[in-house]
Design a protein around this motif. Structure first.
Motif, PDB file in Angstrom:
ATOM      1  N   UNK A   1       5.461  78.328  44.580  1.00  0.00           N
ATOM      2  CA  UNK A   1       4.419  77.319  44.377  1.00  0.00           C
ATOM      3  C   UNK A   1       3.084  77.959  44.008  1.00  0.00           C
ATOM      4  N   UNK A   2       2.588  77.605  42.846  1.00  0.00           N
ATOM      5  CA  UNK A   2       1.311  78.124  42.378  1.00  0.00           C
ATOM      6  C   UNK A   2       1.364  79.524  41.808  1.00  0.00           C
ATOM      7  N   UNK A   3       2.535  80.166  41.784  1.00  0.00           N
ATOM      8  CA  UNK A   3       2.654  81.525  41.267  1.00  0.00           C
ATOM      9  C   UNK A   3       3.523  81.509  40.012  1.00  0.00           C
ATOM     10  N   UNK A   4       2.918  81.890  38.890  1.00  0.00           N
ATOM     11  CA  UNK A   4       3.610  81.872  37.607  1.00  0.00           C
ATOM     12  C   UNK A   4       3.907  83.297  37.166  1.00  0.00           C
ATOM     13  N   UNK A   5       5.174  83.563  36.911  1.00  0.00           N
ATOM     14  CA  UNK A   5       5.611  84.906  36.514  1.00  0.00           C
ATOM     15  C   UNK A   5       5.914  84.918  35.023  1.00  0.00           C
ATOM     16  N   UNK A   6       5.594  86.016  34.330  1.00  0.00           N
ATOM     17  CA  UNK A   6       5.913  86.094  32.899  1.00  0.00           C
ATOM     18  C   UNK A   6       7.425  86.130  32.662  1.00  0.00           C
ATOM     19  N   UNK A   7       7.870  85.395  31.665  1.00  0.00           N
ATOM     20  CA  UNK A   7       9.281  85.332  31.292  1.00  0.00           C
ATOM     21  C   UNK A   7       9.516  86.009  29.950  1.00  0.00           C
ATOM     22  N   UNK A   8       8.678  85.671  28.970  1.00  0.00           N
ATOM     23  CA  UNK A   8       8.910  86.162  27.611  1.00  0.00           C
ATOM     24  C   UNK A   8       7.598  86.078  26.844  1.00  0.00           C
ATOM     25  N   UNK A   9       7.427  87.019  25.922  1.00  0.00           N
ATOM     26  CA  UNK A   9       6.259  86.962  25.041  1.00  0.00           C
ATOM     27  C   UNK A   9       6.649  87.527  23.682  1.00  0.00           C
ATOM     28  N   UNK A  10       6.019  87.017  22.643  1.00  0.00           N
ATOM     29  CA  UNK A  10       6.271  87.536  21.299  1.00  0.00           C
ATOM     30  C   UNK A  10       5.117  87.149  20.390  1.00  0.00           C
ATOM     31  N   UNK A  11       5.017  87.866  19.286  1.00  0.00           N
ATOM     32  CA  UNK A  11       4.046  87.566  18.246  1.00  0.00           C
ATOM     33  C   UNK A  11       4.584  86.441  17.380  1.00  0.00           C
ATOM     34  N   UNK A  12       3.736  85.465  17.064  1.00  0.00           N
ATOM     35  CA  UNK A  12       4.100  84.351  16.187  1.00  0.00           C
ATOM     36  C   UNK A  12       3.288  84.466  14.909  1.00  0.00           C
ATOM     37  N   UNK A  13       3.964  84.480  13.765  1.00  0.00           N
ATOM     38  CA  UNK A  13       3.292  84.502  12.469  1.00  0.00           C
ATOM     39  C   UNK A  13       3.516  83.162  11.794  1.00  0.00           C
ATOM     40  N   UNK A  14       2.457  82.374  11.686  1.00  0.00           N
ATOM     41  CA  UNK A  14       2.516  81.104  10.972  1.00  0.00           C
ATOM     42  C   UNK A  14       2.002  81.350   9.558  1.00  0.00           C
ATOM     43  N   UNK A  15       2.910  81.352   8.609  1.00  0.00           N
ATOM     44  CA  UNK A  15       2.558  81.736   7.246  1.00  0.00           C
ATOM     45  C   UNK A  15       2.316  80.549   6.338  1.00  0.00           C
ATOM     46  N   UNK A  16       2.514  79.322   6.845  1.00  0.00           N
ATOM     47  CA  UNK A  16       2.252  78.105   6.073  1.00  0.00           C
ATOM     48  C   UNK A  16       2.901  78.174   4.698  1.00  0.00           C
ATOM     49  N   UNK A  17       4.188  78.513   4.686  1.00  0.00           N
ATOM     50  CA  UNK A  17       4.906  78.587   3.420  1.00  0.00           C
ATOM     51  C   UNK A  17       6.316  78.081   3.620  1.00  0.00           C
ATOM     52  N   UNK A  18       6.959  77.671   2.546  1.00  0.00           N
ATOM     53  CA  UNK A  18       8.340  77.197   2.605  1.00  0.00           C
ATOM     54  C   UNK A  18       9.270  78.397   2.620  1.00  0.00           C
ATOM     55  N   UNK A  19      10.095  78.531   3.670  1.00  0.00           N
ATOM     56  CA  UNK A  19      10.952  79.694   3.817  1.00  0.00           C
ATOM     57  C   UNK A  19      12.275  79.569   3.056  1.00  0.00           C
ATOM     58  N   UNK A  20      12.401  78.582   2.203  1.00  0.00           N
ATOM     59  CA  UNK A  20      13.606  78.478   1.389  1.00  0.00           C
ATOM     60  C   UNK A  20      14.799  78.065   2.214  1.00  0.00           C
ATOM     61  N   UNK A  21      15.777  78.955   2.354  1.00  0.00           N
ATOM     62  CA  UNK A  21      17.016  78.578   3.035  1.00  0.00           C
ATOM     63  C   UNK A  21      16.841  78.430   4.538  1.00  0.00           C
ATOM     64  N   UNK A  22      15.768  78.946   5.100  1.00  0.00           N
ATOM     65  CA  UNK A  22      15.561  78.821   6.546  1.00  0.00           C
ATOM     66  C   UNK A  22      14.524  77.750   6.828  1.00  0.00           C
ATOM     67  N   UNK A  23      14.864  76.842   7.698  1.00  0.00           N
ATOM     68  CA  UNK A  23      13.947  75.771   8.062  1.00  0.00           C
ATOM     69  C   UNK A  23      14.245  75.339   9.489  1.00  0.00           C
ATOM     70  N   UNK A  24      13.353  75.627  10.429  1.00  0.00           N
ATOM     71  CA  UNK A  24      13.661  75.283  11.819  1.00  0.00           C
ATOM     72  C   UNK A  24      13.830  73.799  12.056  1.00  0.00           C
ATOM     73  N   UNK A  25      13.388  72.949  11.121  1.00  0.00           N
ATOM     74  CA  UNK A  25      13.538  71.515  11.351  1.00  0.00           C
ATOM     75  C   UNK A  25      14.929  71.011  10.990  1.00  0.00           C
TER      76      UNK A  25
END
Length: 702
Positions: A139-163
């Motif tokens: 209770x009230x104690x938050x432990x780190x689980x995961x971290x990573x760098x996010x690159x938002x490139x505002x471009x169409x990735x072609x064959x890859x689309x997370x949506x």
């Protein structure tokens, strides 16, 4: 954009970086990238699994949005933990969601609520961001689980689309819309084709609303060549034929195929259409089955995405389920007591079986716990299977009230088993103790194993220490010298197999330790079946988590399923605790008939380190033989102790070129429905892509 990495990415001289990233995404498997996940533990009892579309190694590549879904569980307290994400100056708590698959898999360890998962998402501005996921471990104690760098490139990735990725309820709604739109064309096509296999549906269960619902689902079929037989009374006067039991109903079946159903099963409107289409495409098929879903007590059903024809999985539970079409001419004289008994008896007469990869039936319960009378029927069905196939033994439940069983067999023969161990003669620090790998491995086999008719062949290097050679000789080993300066484990195994005289070969790493004394008997019980070509065991890391429970090959890359999960984890549809057919198993512990090994040319020496075991399994499968994972064979595995880990690109390229179709899609793992990186049987649906021409830019929810 500010300073630092964000400024560098936007700087004109480095603009080609964006093009390179885009090209890398296109060149790589978009489905693998689109289902990346991270898993692990916090301390001894807290485990997590997070699916993050777009995650590629240490970096997440996206256009303008991040989504995270998954779970964090405290197995000591038996509860899910709240978790959240920090990104872009915002604190985002995960919204609880139902995860019946997770609750079922961890049932032996904790009684989890259905809402044991979570999901969150947010839009982001272009540029770099830091994603940090935290869990409330106290209770009230938050432990780190995961971290990573996010690159938002505002471009169409072609064959890859997370949506293109959605959860199962969203995917299910889409499938229903598609089916409704196709209903008229399905009816028209079904009416005009020349070969229309007719179906006799046999509905078991008392009269009432459940059976009425099943009949209504039959009446709604776009393929209308069916009749029904009801097992039990028909006070409503439906007009359908009535039989007193399943065997009598099978004898009266008039169609080309028989479809057994339970009262309450509801077919999708296109179920018979797709099954009949598969039968029409291959008229020689005797058995066809499709995927199903079942109620869990929550708002969302749990789907069961089934593997390709798996005769050894069928000896653990009735994985065929519903819907399944059985050729009527082969069932009319089968005295089946129940559906599971029918499946076991029927598949003893034919192997012409096809899996239709579509969810075509909704059942009242997902993997229901059997009533005592149902469990007794299952026991009788499996004991009958043993008697008809000339085996002796007993049937036992795997526990937790599950309709899944273990066959404990008394071996009718004790053939000589040649255990072939390639070794570099190394030592390893394990749990603070120095371990002489090959000597202690052999000593383990001699002292802990209950199967005695074995010979041990160890393939050693010229520099093996004299005291180790003396110890191996004292333990009754035969040795074969490998004097090639280049490391090649495939060549070592082939040299050992040449020296072996046993009817069966057991290929074994030297970095293993026996857990189950009857591990060899468990492998032999599967290997003695005429249709089985290779058997592998369950391997655990020294901390008791899973290292190997089967191998799947997706998008060109073999990988172990549910690596790092607890030993007691049931897996998906009992995948971790019951024998199961796979496309491959690890060569760290692999049994095969010596005749089969030599027939396929042994291990391919062009794979000196990696992929030689999977390549061998693929060669054996080409003979029409099956690969079996046997979880009752249990060993510790101190993975890669004798060499440095790492994949050689040349080996991977050769493997993919040798097996282009086999590596594209694994028939024993539904890559359209499960996460593939890593392959944990975690349900993570992907919808078909729309044509690229004229395709709108991907948009996430606002």
């Amino acid at each position: 954009m500010g300073t630092g990495l964000g400024q560098l990415i936007g700087h004109p001289p480095l603009k080609p970086l964006r093009a390179r990233i885009k090209q890398a995404l296109i060149a790589s498997s978009d489905r693998t990238l689109g289902r990346q996940a991270t898993q692990g533990r916090i301390g001894p009892d807290i485990r997590y699994n997070l699916a993050i579309p777009g995650l590629t190694g240490p970096c997440l590549l996206t256009r303008n949005r991040v989504t995270v879904s998954g779970w964090v569980l405290d197995l000591a307290r038996g509860c899910p933990l709240p978790w959240r994400a920090r990104i872009g100056g915002r604190l985002l708590p995960a919204e609880p969601v139902e995860r019946a698959d997770v609750a079922a898999a961890f049932a032996p360890l904790a009684e989890l609520p259905l809402r044991c998962g979570g999901t969150l998402g947010t839009r982001l501005r272009p540029g770099p961001h830091l994603l940090r996921v935290e869990a409330e471990t106290q209770p009230g104690r938050w432990a780190p689980v995961f971290r990573c760098l996010v690159l938002c490139l505002d471009t169409d990735f072609g064959t890859f689309d997370p949506w293109d990725i959605s959860d199962y309820p969203g995917w299910r709604e889409r499938e229903a819309r598609v089916q409704a739109a196709d209903a008229a064309s399905q009816r028209a096509y079904a009416a005009m084709v020349g070969f229309r296999p007719s179906v006799t549906a046999i509905v078991e269960g008392g009269a009432g609303a459940a059976r009425d619902g099943t009949l209504r689902s039959l009446e709604a079929q776009t393929f209308e060549a069916w009749t029904a037989i009801l097992v039990g009374p028909d006070p409503s006067g439906s007009g359908h034929d009535v039989a007193p039991n399943l065997a009598a109903a099978l004898a009266r079946a008039t169609g080309d195929y028989v479809l057994p159903l339970k009262a309450g099963d509801r077919l999708t409107p296109d179920a018979l259409y797709h099954l009949a289409a598969a039968a029409q495409a291959d008229p020689g098929l005797d058995l066809l089955y499709a995927d199903e879903e079942g109620d869990t007590g929550g708002s969302d059903p749990l789907p069961f995405f089934k593997p390709a024809w798996s005769p050894d999985t069928l000896e653990s539970f009735d994985y065929l389920g519903a819907p399944a079409l059985f050729r009527a001419s082969l069932v009319r004289n089968i005295p089946a007591e129940a559906a599971y008994d029918l499946a076991l008896r029927f598949t003893e007469t034919t192997g012409r079986v096809r899996h239709v990869r579509k969810v075509l039936c909704h059942r009242p319960h997902a993997f229901p716990k059997p009533r005592p009378e149902d469990e007794a029927q299952d026991f009788r069905a499996l004991m009958g299977r043993l008697q008809r196939t000339g085996r002796a033994g007993s049937v036992n439940s795997i526990g937790n009230g599950q309709a899944c069983y273990r066959l404990d067999l008394s071996l009718s023969a004790s053939p000589l088993v040649s255990i072939v161990i390639p070794s570099a003669g190394r030592n390893l620090e394990v749990a603070g103790r120095r371990r002489d790998l090959v000597v202690e491995c052999v000593r383990d086999i001699r002292e802990r194993s209950t199967y005695r008719n074995v010979e041990i062949v160890v393939v050693v290097n010229p520099d093996l220490a004299p005291e180790k050679a003396e110890a191996l000789a004292a333990l009754g080993c035969r040795t074969r010298l490998y004097d090639d300066p280049d490391f090649n484990v495939a060549r070592k195994l082939n040299l050992g197999a040449e020296r072996a005289t046993g009817e069966y070969l057991l290929l074994l790493n030297d970095d293993v330790e026996v857990i189950a004394p009857d591990w060899i008997e468990r492998l032999l019980a599967q290997a003695l079946k005429p249709h089985v070509g290779v058997v592998g065991g369950k391997l655990l890391y020294p901390d008791g988590t899973v290292q190997h429970a089967g191998v799947v090959t997706l998008h060109g890359n073999p990988n172990h399923v549910r690596r790092g999960f607890p030993d007691a984890d049931l897996g998906y549809a009992f995948s971790s605790v019951a024998p199961r057919n796979y496309g491959a198993v690890t060569g760290a512990c692999m049994m095969t008939r010596t005749e089969v090994y030599r027939q396929v040319g042994g291990y391919e020496e062009a794979f000196p380190i990696h992929f030689n075991d999977v390549d061998f399994c693929f060669k054996v499968r080409r003979l029409g033989l099956h690969i079996v994972y046997e979880p009752a064979c249990r060993l510790y595995h101190f993975e890669s102790a004798s060499r440095r880990p790492g994949i050689h690109p040349d080996e991977l390229a050769l493997f993919q070129s040798r097996w282009p179709s086999e590596t594209l899609d694994d028939p024993f793992y539904a890559n359209h429905a499960f996460g593939t990186a890593p392959p944990n049987f975690e349900i993570f649906m992907r919808t078909p892509r729309t044509p690229r021409a004229g395709r709108p830019r991907a948009r996430g929810p606002t």
